[in-house]
Scaffold this motif. Sequence first.
Motif, PDB file in Angstrom:
ATOM      1  N   GLY A 216       0.832  -1.197   0.000  1.00  0.00           N
ATOM      2  CA  GLY A 216       0.000   0.000   0.000  1.00  0.00           C
ATOM      3  C   GLY A 216       0.868   1.248   0.000  1.00  0.00           C
ATOM      4  O   GLY A 216       1.740   1.413   0.854  1.00  0.00           O
ATOM      5  N   LEU A 217       0.670   2.135  -0.963  1.00  0.00           N
ATOM      6  CA  LEU A 217       1.442   3.374  -1.076  1.00  0.00           C
ATOM      7  C   LEU A 217       0.648   4.563  -0.544  1.00  0.00           C
ATOM      8  O   LEU A 217      -0.578   4.494  -0.419  1.00  0.00           O
ATOM      9  CB  LEU A 217       1.831   3.619  -2.542  1.00  0.00           C
ATOM     10  CG  LEU A 217       2.721   2.556  -3.201  1.00  0.00           C
ATOM     11  CD1 LEU A 217       2.999   2.952  -4.655  1.00  0.00           C
ATOM     12  CD2 LEU A 217       4.029   2.394  -2.446  1.00  0.00           C
ATOM     13  N   PRO A 218       1.317   5.667  -0.250  1.00  0.00           N
ATOM     14  CA  PRO A 218       0.611   6.857   0.256  1.00  0.00           C
ATOM     15  C   PRO A 218      -0.289   7.481  -0.802  1.00  0.00           C
ATOM     16  O   PRO A 218      -0.121   7.248  -2.005  1.00  0.00           O
ATOM     17  CB  PRO A 218       1.758   7.815   0.620  1.00  0.00           C
ATOM     18  CG  PRO A 218       2.979   6.972   0.699  1.00  0.00           C
ATOM     19  CD  PRO A 218       2.771   5.852  -0.273  1.00  0.00           C
TER      20      PRO A 218
ATOM     21  N   ILE B 124      -5.403   9.890  -5.284  1.00  0.00           N
ATOM     22  CA  ILE B 124      -5.853   8.658  -4.642  1.00  0.00           C
ATOM     23  C   ILE B 124      -4.677   7.822  -4.149  1.00  0.00           C
ATOM     24  O   ILE B 124      -3.597   7.849  -4.742  1.00  0.00           O
ATOM     25  CB  ILE B 124      -6.721   7.802  -5.595  1.00  0.00           C
ATOM     26  CG1 ILE B 124      -5.878   7.325  -6.798  1.00  0.00           C
ATOM     27  CG2 ILE B 124      -7.949   8.560  -6.045  1.00  0.00           C
ATOM     28  CD1 ILE B 124      -6.577   6.280  -7.643  1.00  0.00           C
ATOM     29  N   PRO B 125      -4.869   7.075  -3.059  1.00  0.00           N
ATOM     30  CA  PRO B 125      -3.825   6.132  -2.642  1.00  0.00           C
ATOM     31  C   PRO B 125      -3.763   4.972  -3.631  1.00  0.00           C
ATOM     32  O   PRO B 125      -4.761   4.619  -4.256  1.00  0.00           O
ATOM     33  CB  PRO B 125      -4.299   5.668  -1.259  1.00  0.00           C
ATOM     34  CG  PRO B 125      -5.783   5.851  -1.289  1.00  0.00           C
ATOM     35  CD  PRO B 125      -6.036   7.048  -2.159  1.00  0.00           C
ATOM     36  N   THR B 126      -2.605   4.411  -3.770  1.00  0.00           N
ATOM     37  CA  THR B 126      -2.417   3.326  -4.744  1.00  0.00           C
ATOM     38  C   THR B 126      -1.710   2.143  -4.079  1.00  0.00           C
ATOM     39  O   THR B 126      -1.304   2.214  -2.927  1.00  0.00           O
ATOM     40  CB  THR B 126      -1.575   3.813  -5.933  1.00  0.00           C
ATOM     41  OG1 THR B 126      -0.349   4.373  -5.437  1.00  0.00           O
ATOM     42  CG2 THR B 126      -2.326   4.854  -6.750  1.00  0.00           C
TER      43      THR B 126
ATOM     44  N   ASP C 278       1.903  -2.183   4.541  1.00  0.00           N
ATOM     45  CA  ASP C 278       1.163  -0.917   4.560  1.00  0.00           C
ATOM     46  C   ASP C 278       2.148   0.233   4.710  1.00  0.00           C
ATOM     47  O   ASP C 278       2.577   0.567   5.815  1.00  0.00           O
ATOM     48  CB  ASP C 278       0.161  -0.898   5.718  1.00  0.00           C
ATOM     49  CG  ASP C 278      -0.738   0.341   5.684  1.00  0.00           C
ATOM     50  OD1 ASP C 278      -0.412   1.277   4.924  1.00  0.00           O
ATOM     51  OD2 ASP C 278      -1.741   0.377   6.408  1.00  0.00           O
ATOM     52  N   ALA C 279       2.519   0.834   3.583  1.00  0.00           N
ATOM     53  CA  ALA C 279       3.449   1.964   3.590  1.00  0.00           C
ATOM     54  C   ALA C 279       2.713   3.276   3.330  1.00  0.00           C
ATOM     55  O   ALA C 279       3.306   4.250   2.863  1.00  0.00           O
ATOM     56  CB  ALA C 279       4.529   1.749   2.530  1.00  0.00           C
TER      57      ALA C 279
ATOM     58  N   PRO D  54      -6.098  -3.190   5.063  1.00  0.00           N
ATOM     59  CA  PRO D  54      -6.463  -3.091   6.485  1.00  0.00           C
ATOM     60  C   PRO D  54      -7.029  -4.383   7.074  1.00  0.00           C
ATOM     61  O   PRO D  54      -7.062  -4.537   8.295  1.00  0.00           O
ATOM     62  CB  PRO D  54      -7.521  -1.975   6.489  1.00  0.00           C
ATOM     63  CG  PRO D  54      -7.199  -1.149   5.301  1.00  0.00           C
ATOM     64  CD  PRO D  54      -6.737  -2.130   4.265  1.00  0.00           C
ATOM     65  N   ARG D  55      -7.462  -5.321   6.234  1.00  0.00           N
ATOM     66  CA  ARG D  55      -7.933  -6.607   6.753  1.00  0.00           C
ATOM     67  C   ARG D  55      -6.786  -7.453   7.310  1.00  0.00           C
ATOM     68  O   ARG D  55      -7.011  -8.404   8.071  1.00  0.00           O
ATOM     69  CB  ARG D  55      -8.657  -7.401   5.657  1.00  0.00           C
ATOM     70  CG  ARG D  55     -10.035  -6.856   5.314  1.00  0.00           C
ATOM     71  CD  ARG D  55     -10.699  -7.714   4.265  1.00  0.00           C
ATOM     72  NE  ARG D  55     -12.053  -7.235   4.020  1.00  0.00           N
ATOM     73  CZ  ARG D  55     -13.153  -7.944   4.216  1.00  0.00           C
ATOM     74  NH1 ARG D  55     -13.056  -9.185   4.678  1.00  0.00           N
ATOM     75  NH2 ARG D  55     -14.343  -7.447   3.957  1.00  0.00           N
ATOM     76  N   TYR D  56      -5.560  -7.118   6.890  1.00  0.00           N
ATOM     77  CA  TYR D  56      -4.414  -7.950   7.257  1.00  0.00           C
ATOM     78  C   TYR D  56      -3.353  -7.198   8.071  1.00  0.00           C
ATOM     79  O   TYR D  56      -2.639  -7.806   8.856  1.00  0.00           O
ATOM     80  CB  TYR D  56      -3.776  -8.533   5.990  1.00  0.00           C
ATOM     81  CG  TYR D  56      -4.782  -9.280   5.144  1.00  0.00           C
ATOM     82  CD1 TYR D  56      -5.109 -10.604   5.430  1.00  0.00           C
ATOM     83  CD2 TYR D  56      -5.451  -8.660   4.094  1.00  0.00           C
ATOM     84  CE1 TYR D  56      -6.052 -11.283   4.681  1.00  0.00           C
ATOM     85  CE2 TYR D  56      -6.402  -9.336   3.337  1.00  0.00           C
ATOM     86  CZ  TYR D  56      -6.701 -10.644   3.639  1.00  0.00           C
ATOM     87  OH  TYR D  56      -7.651 -11.316   2.904  1.00  0.00           O
ATOM     88  N   VAL D  57      -3.258  -5.907   7.861  1.00  0.00           N
ATOM     89  CA  VAL D  57      -2.301  -5.086   8.622  1.00  0.00           C
ATOM     90  C   VAL D  57      -3.101  -4.121   9.484  1.00  0.00           C
ATOM     91  O   VAL D  57      -3.743  -3.200   8.965  1.00  0.00           O
ATOM     92  CB  VAL D  57      -1.353  -4.310   7.684  1.00  0.00           C
ATOM     93  CG1 VAL D  57      -0.328  -3.521   8.515  1.00  0.00           C
ATOM     94  CG2 VAL D  57      -0.638  -5.247   6.736  1.00  0.00           C
ATOM     95  N   ASP D  58      -3.085  -4.348  10.781  1.00  0.00           N
ATOM     96  CA  ASP D  58      -3.864  -3.523  11.717  1.00  0.00           C
ATOM     97  C   ASP D  58      -3.065  -2.278  12.071  1.00  0.00           C
ATOM     98  O   ASP D  58      -2.081  -2.341  12.809  1.00  0.00           O
ATOM     99  CB  ASP D  58      -4.185  -4.330  12.983  1.00  0.00           C
ATOM    100  CG  ASP D  58      -5.004  -3.522  13.977  1.00  0.00           C
ATOM    101  OD1 ASP D  58      -5.498  -2.439  13.599  1.00  0.00           O
ATOM    102  OD2 ASP D  58      -5.137  -3.970  15.131  1.00  0.00           O
ATOM    103  N   THR D  59      -3.470  -1.143  11.517  1.00  0.00           N
ATOM    104  CA  THR D  59      -2.770   0.107  11.813  1.00  0.00           C
ATOM    105  C   THR D  59      -3.565   0.979  12.771  1.00  0.00           C
ATOM    106  O   THR D  59      -3.236   2.144  12.987  1.00  0.00           O
ATOM    107  CB  THR D  59      -2.521   0.902  10.513  1.00  0.00           C
ATOM    108  OG1 THR D  59      -3.775   1.154   9.869  1.00  0.00           O
ATOM    109  CG2 THR D  59      -1.608   0.128   9.587  1.00  0.00           C
TER     110      THR D  59
END
Length: 522
Positions: A384-386, A395-397, A416-417, A470-475
């Motif tokens: 995940g990019l900013p 948009i985020p990409t 998740d970056a 977000p389903r896999y990396v909880d930020t």
Amino acid sequence: MTQVQLQQLQKQLWNIANTLRGTMGADEFRDYILGFIFYKYLSEKAIAFADDVLDGEDIKFLELDESNVEHTKYIVAIKQNSIEEVGYALTPKQLFHSLAERGRQGEFILDDLANTLKSIEQSTLGTDSADDFANLFEDLDLNSTKLGNSANDRNELVAKILSHLDDIDFDISNTESDVLGDAYEYLIGEFASGAGKKAGEFYTPQTVSTLLAKIVTQGKERLRSVYDPTCGSGSLLLRVKREVQDVDMIYGQEMNRTTYNLARMNMILHDVHFAKFDVKQENTLTRPQHEGKTFDAVVANPPFSANWSADPLFLQDPRFSNYGKLAPSSKADMAFVQHMIHQLDEHGTMAVVLPHGVLFRGSSEGVIRRYLIEQMNVIDTIIGLPANIFYGTSIPTCVLVLKKNREHTGDILFIDASNDFEKQKNQNKLLPEHLDSILGAFENRQNIEKYAHVATLKEITDNDFNLNIPRYVDTFEAEAEIDLNVIAKHLHALEQDSQKTDAVIANFCAELGIDSPFREAK
């Protein structure tokens, strides 16, 4: 050339572009300034080659007089050798410096300049380099009123541009240096920053290109081939080339004619021999130009959620037939993924930038995504990019990394970056330290709290093949613990202040002889 000298060269070129373009739009003037820089490069390369041929003859190429019979034999011999070795030919009077000098003297040079540019293209006809030079200068319309209302006005502006560029030493003698190529890409980036939505058609931010290039070249010193189906100006392909010692062959396809010309110029400016690149102009999804070929590395930054025909006949196309569904006509993202994986070598790596919607959208895209995971098991990593790091969209990409024969067959890595950026004036930017973090997580493939997660295929299946990060990396950041006693104390203070205010208002109303809104006030 040192880094400081390179920066000075870049600044000089950009100042010329800014000073001389007048009221012309940045994206319009781009084609002229980049085209003239390319012409200067071709001239300097022709001089270097010719002087090498003339070594020992006690004369330089610029000194040859085409009206001198003795000199003619040299010119003819150099032309024949030049076409064979560098792919094109110029005569002494066609050289950039010759025309720039005439322009300085106030001569009308537009017609001779147009004929020279046409002559460069014609010199390649019937040779191996013909496709790489065909119509290469077609966007340099020297009769356009954008350059001036009259022919004399246009001539004056063009003469100024040539004169300024002629004063700059491009220093192409160092064959190991990409100084001019770097400067050229710098200009492309600067023009992109002022081109708005159009910028996405021809330029991928350098840090994103670097990320994709490092991913597809991980653990490799050379590549047999690299391919970009939406290559724009070719910068992403050249970034891959830079990450390894050598690439045998570079392939690309670009739909936009002007950008296609830019890509070919960019290849030649980076000293990629005409025999080592094959860039075609056509719509990749409907008319692929490299059918039957597979590539060691495949990279792309396709136009986000572009329209395409989605004609049912494509269900018979081997690129799409196995999936049973086509990407929707309003969102070609998955169609590009299918095309790319089809042309990826069995032991190759592909990396593509896409909008986040491809990770979770349902309908036909969901079917395609499930097939890629469940049947092909080719999705290796999702990054995940900013937001707001690309020109023309905020948009985020995400980056999808796919491999046909991957080492980690039982899981998918999520990174998740989205918070890895530096906020700048108009857009966010990935910095080298951000790339290091992403690449470190990619290489180590371990769980990192709030940053990376290695998800088993069972987890993916349990999530119904939804790959939303977000389903896999909880930020999620937990709120600080709430002290109810402190809250109660503040509420009590507010209540007392409110009663005092009510009493003041009630007394004031009594003095005026009107009813108070706070009859209960004491």
